[in-house]
Write a protein that holds these residues in place. Structure first.
Motif, PDB file in Angstrom:
ATOM      1  N   LYS A 279      88.064  59.833  39.637  1.00  0.00           N
ATOM      2  CA  LYS A 279      87.313  59.049  41.218  1.00  0.00           C
ATOM      3  C   LYS A 279      86.687  59.243  41.737  1.00  0.00           C
ATOM      4  CE  LYS A 279      92.078  56.807  41.015  1.00  0.00           C
ATOM      5  NZ  LYS A 279      93.399  55.536  41.865  1.00  0.00           N
ATOM      6  N   ILE A 280      85.212  58.414  41.438  1.00  0.00           N
ATOM      7  CA  ILE A 280      84.309  58.433  42.888  1.00  0.00           C
ATOM      8  C   ILE A 280      84.957  57.252  44.430  1.00  0.00           C
ATOM      9  CG2 ILE A 280      82.174  58.207  43.481  1.00  0.00           C
ATOM     10  CD1 ILE A 280      81.537  58.009  40.455  1.00  0.00           C
ATOM     11  N   LEU A 281      85.178  57.893  45.322  1.00  0.00           N
ATOM     12  CA  LEU A 281      85.637  57.520  46.654  1.00  0.00           C
ATOM     13  C   LEU A 281      84.429  57.355  47.636  1.00  0.00           C
ATOM     14  CD1 LEU A 281      89.228  58.917  46.455  1.00  0.00           C
ATOM     15  CD2 LEU A 281      88.123  56.637  45.756  1.00  0.00           C
ATOM     16  N   ILE A 282      84.988  55.844  48.666  1.00  0.00           N
ATOM     17  CA  ILE A 282      83.560  56.161  48.974  1.00  0.00           C
ATOM     18  C   ILE A 282      84.168  55.532  50.245  1.00  0.00           C
ATOM     19  CG2 ILE A 282      80.795  55.304  49.778  1.00  0.00           C
ATOM     20  CD1 ILE A 282      80.463  55.526  47.175  1.00  0.00           C
ATOM     21  N   GLY A 283      83.941  56.020  51.918  1.00  0.00           N
ATOM     22  CA  GLY A 283      84.175  55.203  52.934  1.00  0.00           C
ATOM     23  C   GLY A 283      83.976  55.768  53.974  1.00  0.00           C
ATOM     24  N   ASN A 284      84.390  55.989  55.327  1.00  0.00           N
ATOM     25  CA  ASN A 284      84.186  56.527  56.597  1.00  0.00           C
ATOM     26  C   ASN A 284      85.837  57.143  56.681  1.00  0.00           C
ATOM     27  OD1 ASN A 284      81.968  55.792  57.417  1.00  0.00           O
ATOM     28  ND2 ASN A 284      82.906  53.140  57.158  1.00  0.00           N
TER      29      ASN A 284
END
Length: 230
Positions: A23-28
């Protein structure tokens, strides 16, 4: 923080199957090495030595990671490139905030902030109010007449609270008349007075997100008929 348009991944020539189902995950959030962040895409497979580009649709975050949720698996990548643009952030009482250019109803604005940042912004003092006013004066986009804050009124008891769970000890309402407080969602004027107002929750407005994660990680759980609780 960056607004991520796409992520390109080049697979290895050998052991090319090791990228499958990652999975490609993006966030803070840095929690769990960023593996709790929202997903941009699932990599079903990439042919040996080939490159695939995944559209992330402008997801916003400071962390991008590729995660294989398989205790027995081995993740292998040849190259990875991330494409995006820097998101303008401001400081309010030392906290990072972002003025979001999307126009959403109050509940969708709350979900957006919680998906990509931390929460809708709360204001706790006159000094903080003045700094928020300065942020709105300097915002690069032409703001809607009102901007959503994390203000919500409990219908059963009639009291206002911040979605962080904090009580509204400091307030900057335009008027304290009960007739001016008929809607359970709160925002702030952008016409120069910067007073708080109760507004129809379905209005589509710009909004301000708190980007920093507080140490206590406290916030009010919110339920919607279209979304699970957050």
């Amino acid at each position: 923080m960056y607004r991520i348009s796409s992520v390109s991944i080049t697979n290895r020539n050998d052991y090319h199957q090791r990228i499958n189902n990652a999975k490609i995950l993006i966030g803070n959030s840095p929690e769990n090495n960023g593996n709790n962040n929202p997903s941009c895409a699932v990599i079903t497979s990439i042919p040996s030595g080939s490159t695939r580009t995944f559209d992330c649709g402008g997801m916003i975050g400071r962390f991008v990671n590729v995660y294989l949720d398989d205790p027995q698996g081995i993740l292998a990548i040849c190259e990875l490139e991330v494409y995006g643009e820097l998101v303008d952030t401001y400081l309010v009482m030392g906290r990072s905030v972002v003025v979001v250019e999307k126009k959403l109803c109050w509940s969708d604005a709350l979900f957006y902030c919680r998906d990509f940042y931390w929460d809708l912004l709360s204001i706790h003092s006159e000094e903080e109010q003045r700094e928020v006013e300065e942020v709105m004066r300097n915002a690069s986009l032409h703001l809607t007449k009102h901007v959503w804050l994390g203000l919500r009124r409990y219908l059963m008891v009639g009291t206002w609270t911040w979605m962080t769970g904090a009580s509204v000890d400091y307030s900057y309402w335009e008027t304290k008349s009960i007739w001016q407080m008929t809607s359970p969602c709160g925002g702030v004027d952008t016409d120069g007075s910067f007073h708080w107002r109760d507004l129809p929750c379905g209005d589509h407005l710009h909004f301000i997100c708190l980007a920093d994660f507080p140490e206590d990680n406290k916030r009010v759980t919110f339920f919607s008929s279209t979304r699970p609780s957050v």
